[in-house]
Design an enzyme around this catalytic site. Sequence first.
Site, mmCIF file in Angstrom:
data_model
loop_
_atom_site.group_PDB
_atom_site.id
_atom_site.type_symbol
_atom_site.label_atom_id
_atom_site.label_comp_id
_atom_site.label_asym_id
_atom_site.label_seq_id
_atom_site.Cartn_x
_atom_site.Cartn_y
_atom_site.Cartn_z
ATOM 1 N N HIS A 53 0.975 -1.200 -0.055
ATOM 2 C CA HIS A 53 0.403 -0.172 -0.229
ATOM 3 C C HIS A 53 1.164 1.589 -0.248
ATOM 4 O O HIS A 53 1.737 0.859 -0.067
ATOM 5 C CB HIS A 53 -0.903 -0.232 1.216
ATOM 6 C CG HIS A 53 -0.063 0.453 2.946
ATOM 7 N ND1 HIS A 53 0.011 -1.163 3.558
ATOM 8 C CD2 HIS A 53 0.726 0.694 3.200
ATOM 9 C CE1 HIS A 53 0.759 -0.703 4.414
ATOM 10 N NE2 HIS A 53 0.902 -0.330 4.419
HETATM 11 C C1 T46 Z 1 2.888 0.028 6.784
HETATM 12 C C2 T46 Z 1 3.434 -0.671 7.226
HETATM 13 C C3 T46 Z 1 5.401 -0.762 7.781
HETATM 14 C C4 T46 Z 1 -3.873 -0.631 13.914
HETATM 15 O O1 T46 Z 1 -5.033 -0.544 14.177
HETATM 16 N N1 T46 Z 1 -3.294 0.394 13.523
HETATM 17 C C5 T46 Z 1 -2.453 0.840 13.721
HETATM 18 O O2 T46 Z 1 -1.398 1.430 13.952
HETATM 19 C C6 T46 Z 1 -1.343 0.110 12.369
HETATM 20 C C7 T46 Z 1 0.033 0.316 11.441
HETATM 21 C C8 T46 Z 1 -2.776 -0.796 11.858
HETATM 22 N N2 T46 Z 1 -3.869 -0.939 12.533
HETATM 23 C C9 T46 Z 1 -4.616 -2.022 12.140
HETATM 24 C C10 T46 Z 1 -5.403 -2.273 11.050
HETATM 25 C C11 T46 Z 1 -5.485 -3.858 10.397
HETATM 26 O O3 T46 Z 1 -6.476 -4.463 10.909
HETATM 27 O O4 T46 Z 1 -3.790 -3.349 12.036
HETATM 28 C C12 T46 Z 1 -3.880 -4.489 10.914
HETATM 29 C C13 T46 Z 1 -3.110 -4.551 9.833
HETATM 30 O O5 T46 Z 1 -2.488 -3.521 9.245
HETATM 31 P P1 T46 Z 1 -1.616 -3.699 7.906
HETATM 32 O O6 T46 Z 1 -2.283 -5.048 7.362
HETATM 33 O O7 T46 Z 1 -2.453 -2.187 7.094
HETATM 34 O O8 T46 Z 1 -0.461 -3.979 8.411
HETATM 35 P P2 T46 Z 1 1.031 -3.875 7.907
HETATM 36 O O9 T46 Z 1 2.281 -4.345 8.284
HETATM 37 O O10 T46 Z 1 0.943 -4.658 6.039
HETATM 38 O O11 T46 Z 1 1.222 -2.006 7.108
HETATM 39 C C14 T46 Z 1 1.935 -1.190 8.711
HETATM 40 C C15 T46 Z 1 1.327 -0.173 8.712
HETATM 41 O O12 T46 Z 1 -0.517 -0.366 7.763
HETATM 42 C C16 T46 Z 1 1.932 0.260 7.409
HETATM 43 O O13 T46 Z 1 1.478 1.667 6.954
HETATM 44 O O14 T46 Z 1 3.725 1.256 6.127
HETATM 45 O O15 T46 Z 1 3.143 -1.448 8.561
#
Ligand code: T46
Length: 136
Positions: A53
Amino acid sequence: MITSIKNLEIIDIPKVQDPRGNLAFIEKDIIPFHINRVYYLYDVPSSAHRGGHAHKKLYQVLVALSGSFEVHLKDGENETKITLNKPDKGLLIVPGIWREIGNFSSGSVCLVLASEEYDESDYIRDYEDFKLFKRT
Ligand code: T46
């Protein structure tokens, strides 16, 4: 959104080296934005891919607190891959950059310093939408 992979930076995190172990510190002026959130990825299987993303407004700094992982970055025209494997180096990712993170080593920890609180509306999770965003 006029940002490119040329806007990515490696930030040197100051450290105090000591036979007892090193101490690195992050304080005002080391990170080029006010930190409003800190989160970290851990227990990541080596086969997992995180990210996939871009963000509209969010600035972030990624640090490999332990172990290593690869960050693939795209600005819609150019791309690069950066391996993070040092706790005293931070990768600054500006808004408008697509990122995919993978090849996590066993026991690796990815610390993230973020300029904003979590806001799902700041995410662009579809690559075609990202390309449209870059044209605006
Ligand atoms: C990025 C990379 C490095 C939260 O509730 N709070 C938070 O601060 C974050 C980051 C995520 N979430 C929830 C949202 C989703 O339900 O945790 C779940 C997993 O999030 P996501 O699929 O976006 O995780 P990554 O590891 O793919 O991405 C994250 C960050 O979202 C993103 O900004 O740059 O880590």
